[in-house]
Write an enzyme that holds these catalytic residues in place. Structure first.
Site, short mmCIF file in Angstrom:
data_model
loop_
_atom_site.label_atom_id
_atom_site.label_comp_id
_atom_site.label_asym_id
_atom_site.label_seq_id
_atom_site.Cartn_x
_atom_site.Cartn_y
_atom_site.Cartn_z
N ASP A 103 0.83 -1.14 -0.01
CA ASP A 103 -0.05 -0.25 0.03
C ASP A 103 1.16 0.92 0.07
OD1 ASP A 103 -2.32 1.76 0.55
OD2 ASP A 103 -3.28 -0.23 0.87
N HIS A 131 -3.89 6.27 3.44
CA HIS A 131 -4.60 4.85 2.88
C HIS A 131 -4.05 3.67 3.59
CE1 HIS A 131 -5.67 1.92 -0.02
NE2 HIS A 131 -6.73 2.93 -0.27
N ASN A 144 -6.53 -2.75 22.99
CA ASN A 144 -5.72 -2.10 24.39
C ASN A 144 -6.74 -1.28 24.90
OD1 ASN A 144 -6.14 0.18 22.33
ND2 ASN A 144 -4.04 0.25 22.00
N ASN A 222 -13.70 0.51 -7.43
CA ASN A 222 -14.59 1.40 -7.01
C ASN A 222 -15.05 2.07 -8.37
OD1 ASN A 222 -13.71 1.05 -4.38
ND2 ASN A 222 -12.38 2.62 -4.37
N ALA A 231 -7.62 -8.22 -8.30
CA ALA A 231 -8.81 -8.96 -7.76
C ALA A 231 -9.31 -9.95 -8.68
CB ALA A 231 -9.95 -7.80 -7.32
N TYR A 233 -7.98 -12.00 -10.77
CA TYR A 233 -7.38 -13.09 -11.37
C TYR A 233 -7.68 -14.21 -10.41
CZ TYR A 233 -3.54 -10.34 -13.36
OH TYR A 233 -2.63 -9.23 -14.17
N VAL A 236 -6.88 -15.26 -6.37
CA VAL A 236 -7.04 -13.95 -5.45
C VAL A 236 -8.43 -13.73 -5.27
CG1 VAL A 236 -6.85 -11.51 -5.52
CG2 VAL A 236 -5.03 -13.03 -6.71
N SER A 283 -11.31 -0.57 -0.83
CA SER A 283 -9.81 -0.73 -0.25
C SER A 283 -10.19 -1.08 1.29
CB SER A 283 -9.17 0.57 -0.36
OG SER A 283 -8.71 0.53 -1.70
#
Length: 307
Positions: A103, A131, A144, A222, A231, A233, A236, A283
């Site tokens: 990323d 991002h 936490n 998007n 995505a 393939y 995946v 994403s």
């Protein structure tokens, strides 16, 4: 720091005047903060010890300036609840699963992420954008009692920075990032990015990762239309975005290559500067699935160890 609360029946103004005269004799400036309506003084430990005998001339309660915390609990974002992570945590939280996030880079000093990030590599230079940090928080934000919690809060995250501040990369850089993930024996690769055209080289990189047993998860896109690569393939997990009602988001790509759906609308997650931000997009959907895969893989590894 000491907080001195004088007896309410002793005129506080008289006490202050007496103390002021004493300090003047000591050739010091006024060294306290006072709350007249409470008959209280705040002084440093050093000043208190220096003038302790004089302070004790008046009936008073002396307290330490203790730390006080707000009553807060970490928030479980709606997406984390929606995918059923809370129920799955009873059997583990993703401990030890190695996840590469290819990323824009991750804010490694964010209090929700710094203990979960175990390494990584930079293939680009310059400033980051938020991002990658947002994606990372969805996967592993720490449990936490502060902020939020991710889907697999005990997984190990690897920051593989392949995109610049503008959110763009090159095919060659992506290939290097996937190769690094293979060579460093990642269990899962999260790819919240895409391109419209098929690439033979990228297809081969995905195939090689699959042969090494790496789970690959990618955002569908998007554009509201066809699913993008990687995505699309084979091998995946392509992820479309849904809203809180389970409805496919208008912006989400769909169709061939969209193997599953996950929350991608109004998603709260980590942001640089120890902050949090709400974003929309596939994403954001992909890392929910990545987190679920980590929980599943962690349970599988634990069962094998017990045999």
């Amino acid at each position: 720091m000491k907080i001195i609360s004088f007896h309410r029946k002793t005129p506080f103004r008289d006490i202050l005047e007496d103390l002021q005269a004493h300090v003047t004799e000591q050739k010091e400036r006024q060294v306290w903060r006072c709350f007249d309506d409470l008959s209280c003084l705040c002084v440093t430990e050093q000043i208190y010890q220096r003038h302790k005998a004089h302070f004790s001339r008046y009936p008073a309660t002396v307290e330490e300036d203790v730390i006080v915390s707000v009553h807060s609990e970490e928030e479980i974002p709606w997406g984390v609840r929606y995918v059923g992570a809370e129920r799955l945590w009873r059997r583990g939280k993703g401990t030890g699963v190695k996840i590469a996030v290819i990323d824009t880079g991750i804010s490694r000093d964010h209090f929700e992420l710094k203990d979960q990030i175990k390494g990584g590599i930079n293939f680009v230079t310059g400033r980051q954008n938020g991002h990658g940090t947002h994606v990372a928080g969805i996967i592993v934000a720490e449990m936490n009692q502060r902020g939020i919690v991710g889907v697999s809060p005990e997984a190990h995250l690897y920051d593989v920075r392949a995109f610049g501040e503008d959110g763009k990369s090159s095919l060659g850089t992506i290939l290097r990032a996937i190769n690094w993930s293979i060579e460093n024996k990642m269990d899962i690769i999260n790819m919240s990015f895409g391109m419209p055209q098929y690439s033979e080289a990228l297809a081969r990189a995905v195939e090689r990762a699959n042969k090494q047993g790496i789970i690959m998860v990618a955002s569908a896109g998007n554009n509201g239309g066809e699913v993008e690569y990687p995505a699309r393939y084979k091998g995946v997990v392509g992820v479309s975005a849904i809203d809180q009602n389970g409805k496919l988001a208008d912006f989400s790509s769909r169709g061939k290559g969209a193997n599953t759906k996950a929350p991608g609308v109004d998603i709260l997650s980590t942001w640089p500067g120890n902050q949090f931000k709400t974003l929309n997009g596939t994403s954001m959907a992909a890392p929910h699935v990545t987190g679920l895969k980590a929980l599943e893989l962690s349970r599988s590894k634990r069962r094998k160890q017990q045999v």
